[in-house]
Scaffold this motif. Structure first.
Motif, PDB file in Angstrom:
ATOM      1  N   VAL A   1      12.196  -9.102  -8.596  1.00  0.00           N
ATOM      2  CA  VAL A   1      11.286 -10.185  -8.584  1.00  0.00           C
ATOM      3  C   VAL A   1      10.748 -10.124  -9.963  1.00  0.00           C
ATOM      4  N   ALA A   2       9.594  -8.941  -9.990  1.00  0.00           N
ATOM      5  CA  ALA A   2       8.322  -8.174 -10.900  1.00  0.00           C
ATOM      6  C   ALA A   2       8.306  -7.186 -10.816  1.00  0.00           C
ATOM      7  N   ALA A   3       8.413  -6.399 -12.479  1.00  0.00           N
ATOM      8  CA  ALA A   3       7.687  -4.618 -12.352  1.00  0.00           C
ATOM      9  C   ALA A   3       6.708  -4.788 -13.396  1.00  0.00           C
ATOM     10  N   ILE A   4       5.651  -3.045 -13.168  1.00  0.00           N
ATOM     11  CA  ILE A   4       4.651  -3.178 -13.677  1.00  0.00           C
ATOM     12  C   ILE A   4       5.036  -1.510 -13.500  1.00  0.00           C
TER      13      ILE A   4
ATOM     14  N   TYR B   1      10.703  -9.974   0.934  1.00  0.00           N
ATOM     15  CA  TYR B   1      10.132  -9.390  -0.183  1.00  0.00           C
ATOM     16  C   TYR B   1      10.091  -7.552   0.368  1.00  0.00           C
ATOM     17  N   TYR B   2      10.420  -7.303  -1.333  1.00  0.00           N
ATOM     18  CA  TYR B   2      10.120  -5.548  -0.717  1.00  0.00           C
ATOM     19  C   TYR B   2       9.884  -4.917  -2.068  1.00  0.00           C
ATOM     20  N   CYS B   3       8.675  -4.096  -1.465  1.00  0.00           N
ATOM     21  CA  CYS B   3       7.961  -3.266  -2.748  1.00  0.00           C
ATOM     22  C   CYS B   3       8.201  -2.174  -3.275  1.00  0.00           C
ATOM     23  N   ALA B   4       8.901  -1.553  -4.258  1.00  0.00           N
ATOM     24  CA  ALA B   4       9.722  -0.104  -4.514  1.00  0.00           C
ATOM     25  C   ALA B   4       8.893   0.750  -5.372  1.00  0.00           C
ATOM     26  N   ALA B   5       8.609   2.389  -5.804  1.00  0.00           N
ATOM     27  CA  ALA B   5       8.369   2.766  -6.922  1.00  0.00           C
ATOM     28  C   ALA B   5       9.009   3.967  -7.171  1.00  0.00           C
ATOM     29  N   ASP B   6       9.218   4.034  -8.334  1.00  0.00           N
ATOM     30  CA  ASP B   6       9.869   4.992  -8.987  1.00  0.00           C
ATOM     31  C   ASP B   6       8.824   5.882  -9.707  1.00  0.00           C
ATOM     32  N   PRO B   7       8.537   7.157  -9.086  1.00  0.00           N
ATOM     33  CA  PRO B   7       8.017   8.088  -9.112  1.00  0.00           C
ATOM     34  C   PRO B   7       8.146   8.954 -10.573  1.00  0.00           C
TER      35      PRO B   7
ATOM     36  N   ASP C   1      13.097   4.968  -6.268  1.00  0.00           N
ATOM     37  CA  ASP C   1      13.632   5.935  -5.768  1.00  0.00           C
ATOM     38  C   ASP C   1      12.548   6.040  -3.482  1.00  0.00           C
ATOM     39  N   TYR C   2      11.772   4.999  -4.170  1.00  0.00           N
ATOM     40  CA  TYR C   2      11.510   4.473  -2.118  1.00  0.00           C
ATOM     41  C   TYR C   2      11.036   3.048  -2.260  1.00  0.00           C
ATOM     42  N   TRP C   3      11.238   3.064  -1.042  1.00  0.00           N
ATOM     43  CA  TRP C   3      10.986   1.433  -1.131  1.00  0.00           C
ATOM     44  C   TRP C   3      10.313   1.658   0.651  1.00  0.00           C
ATOM     45  N   GLY C   4       9.905  -0.110   0.501  1.00  0.00           N
ATOM     46  CA  GLY C   4       9.003  -0.867   1.852  1.00  0.00           C
ATOM     47  C   GLY C   4       9.882  -0.788   2.834  1.00  0.00           C
ATOM     48  N   GLN C   5       9.507  -1.779   3.781  1.00  0.00           N
ATOM     49  CA  GLN C   5      10.290  -2.093   5.113  1.00  0.00           C
ATOM     50  C   GLN C   5      10.640  -3.510   4.997  1.00  0.00           C
ATOM     51  N   GLY C   6      10.167  -4.281   3.929  1.00  0.00           N
ATOM     52  CA  GLY C   6       9.580  -5.704   3.440  1.00  0.00           C
ATOM     53  C   GLY C   6       8.675  -6.639   4.431  1.00  0.00           C
TER      54      GLY C   6
ATOM     55  N   ALA D   1       0.979  -1.083   0.204  1.00  0.00           N
ATOM     56  CA  ALA D   1      -0.363   0.196  -0.230  1.00  0.00           C
ATOM     57  C   ALA D   1       0.686   1.111  -0.244  1.00  0.00           C
ATOM     58  N   ALA D   2       1.107   1.779  -0.983  1.00  0.00           N
ATOM     59  CA  ALA D   2       1.208   3.425  -0.961  1.00  0.00           C
ATOM     60  C   ALA D   2       0.798   4.806  -0.249  1.00  0.00           C
ATOM     61  N   SER D   3       0.811   5.426   0.010  1.00  0.00           N
ATOM     62  CA  SER D   3       0.677   6.624   0.526  1.00  0.00           C
ATOM     63  C   SER D   3       1.159   8.143  -0.790  1.00  0.00           C
ATOM     64  N   GLY D   4       0.425   8.853  -0.847  1.00  0.00           N
ATOM     65  CA  GLY D   4       1.239   9.917  -1.766  1.00  0.00           C
ATOM     66  C   GLY D   4       0.219   9.625  -3.164  1.00  0.00           C
ATOM     67  N   ARG D   5       0.367  11.216  -3.064  1.00  0.00           N
ATOM     68  CA  ARG D   5      -0.662  11.419  -5.061  1.00  0.00           C
ATOM     69  C   ARG D   5       0.590  11.070  -6.003  1.00  0.00           C
ATOM     70  N   THR D   6       0.965  10.571  -5.682  1.00  0.00           N
ATOM     71  CA  THR D   6       2.062   9.754  -6.698  1.00  0.00           C
ATOM     72  C   THR D   6       1.974   8.825  -7.413  1.00  0.00           C
ATOM     73  N   PHE D   7       0.825   7.532  -6.826  1.00  0.00           N
ATOM     74  CA  PHE D   7       1.699   6.526  -7.279  1.00  0.00           C
ATOM     75  C   PHE D   7       0.516   6.641  -8.951  1.00  0.00           C
ATOM     76  N   SER D   8      -0.324   6.456  -8.697  1.00  0.00           N
ATOM     77  CA  SER D   8      -0.474   6.417 -10.388  1.00  0.00           C
ATOM     78  C   SER D   8       1.067   6.513 -11.181  1.00  0.00           C
ATOM     79  N   ARG D   9       1.364   7.391 -11.238  1.00  0.00           N
ATOM     80  CA  ARG D   9       2.077   8.181 -12.116  1.00  0.00           C
ATOM     81  C   ARG D   9       3.767   7.251 -11.632  1.00  0.00           C
ATOM     82  N   ALA D  10       4.013   6.658 -11.046  1.00  0.00           N
ATOM     83  CA  ALA D  10       4.993   5.576 -10.457  1.00  0.00           C
ATOM     84  C   ALA D  10       4.866   4.242 -11.014  1.00  0.00           C
ATOM     85  N   ALA D  11       6.125   3.781 -11.675  1.00  0.00           N
ATOM     86  CA  ALA D  11       6.302   2.276 -12.035  1.00  0.00           C
ATOM     87  C   ALA D  11       6.308   1.584 -10.499  1.00  0.00           C
ATOM     88  N   MET D  12       6.335   0.572 -10.198  1.00  0.00           N
ATOM     89  CA  MET D  12       6.286  -0.973  -9.365  1.00  0.00           C
ATOM     90  C   MET D  12       7.217  -1.323  -9.555  1.00  0.00           C
ATOM     91  N   GLY D  13       7.871  -2.332  -8.149  1.00  0.00           N
ATOM     92  CA  GLY D  13       8.756  -3.719  -8.328  1.00  0.00           C
ATOM     93  C   GLY D  13       8.812  -3.869  -7.207  1.00  0.00           C
TER      94      GLY D  13
END
Length: 127
Positions: free
Chosen positions: A48-51, A94-100, A115-120, A23-35
Motif C-alpha cells: 500500500v505504502a512505504a516510508i 492491513y499489516y505494517c512491516a519493518a525493514d531494519p 523482516d518483521y510484520w504485525g498481526q494485522g 507501534a514498534a518495540s525495540g531500538r531499531t525503529f528509526s533505522r527501519a524503513a516501514m511499510g
C-alpha cells in the motif's frame, strides 16, 4: 528483534476516513524503513505504502495515491496510515512491516524486503 502492533481499524462508510497506527518495540525503529500492506479475502497481500527511515521519502501504490498518507514519528516509534475517501475495495486486513536493514533512501514495496510484520488490523468499508 522488532515487534509491531497495529491499531485503528474498523468499519467505515464509503467516503469516510480511518487512521491506522503501528507501534514498534525495540531500538531499531528509526533505522527501519516501514511499510503498510493489505490483504483482501481471496487475494494476495499487496503493498500500500512505504516510508524511508527519516520520513522524508514515501511511495504509494497507484490504487491509493492521493487518498492515503503514510507518516512516522520516530520519537514515538510509530508509523501511521491516514486513509481518506475510502472505497469498498479498500476492505482488507492491513499489516505494517519493518525493514531494519534498509538504506536511508529506501522505500521498499516488496514483501520479501521486510523482516518483521504485525498481526494485522481489519478495515471494512461499506457501500
Amino acid at each position: 528483534q522488532v515487534q509491531l502492533v497495529e491499531s485503528g481499524g474498523g468499519l467505515v462508510q464509503a467516503g469516510g476516513s480511518l487512521r491506522l497506527s503501528c507501534a514498534a518495540s525495540g531500538r531499531t525503529f528509526s533505522r527501519a524503513a516501514m511499510g503498510w500492506f493489505r490483504q483482501a479475502p481471496g487475494k494476495e497481500r499487496e503493498a500500500v505504502a512505504a516510508i524511508n527511515r527519516n520520513g522524508r521519502t514515501t511511495h504509494y501504490a497507484d490504487s491509493v495515491q492521493g487518498r492515503f498518507t503514510i507518516s512516522r514519528d520516530n520519537a514515538k516509534s510509530t508509523v501511521y496510515l491516514q486513509m481518506n475517501s475510502l472505497k469498498p475495495e479498500d476492505t482488507a486486513v492491513y499489516y505494517c512491516a519493518a525493514d531494519p536493514s534498509a538504506i536511508l533512501t529506501s522505500t521498499p514495496m516488496t514483501q520479501s524486503q521486510y523482516d518483521y510484520w504485525g498481526q494485522g488490523t481489519q478495515v471494512t468499508v461499506s457501500s
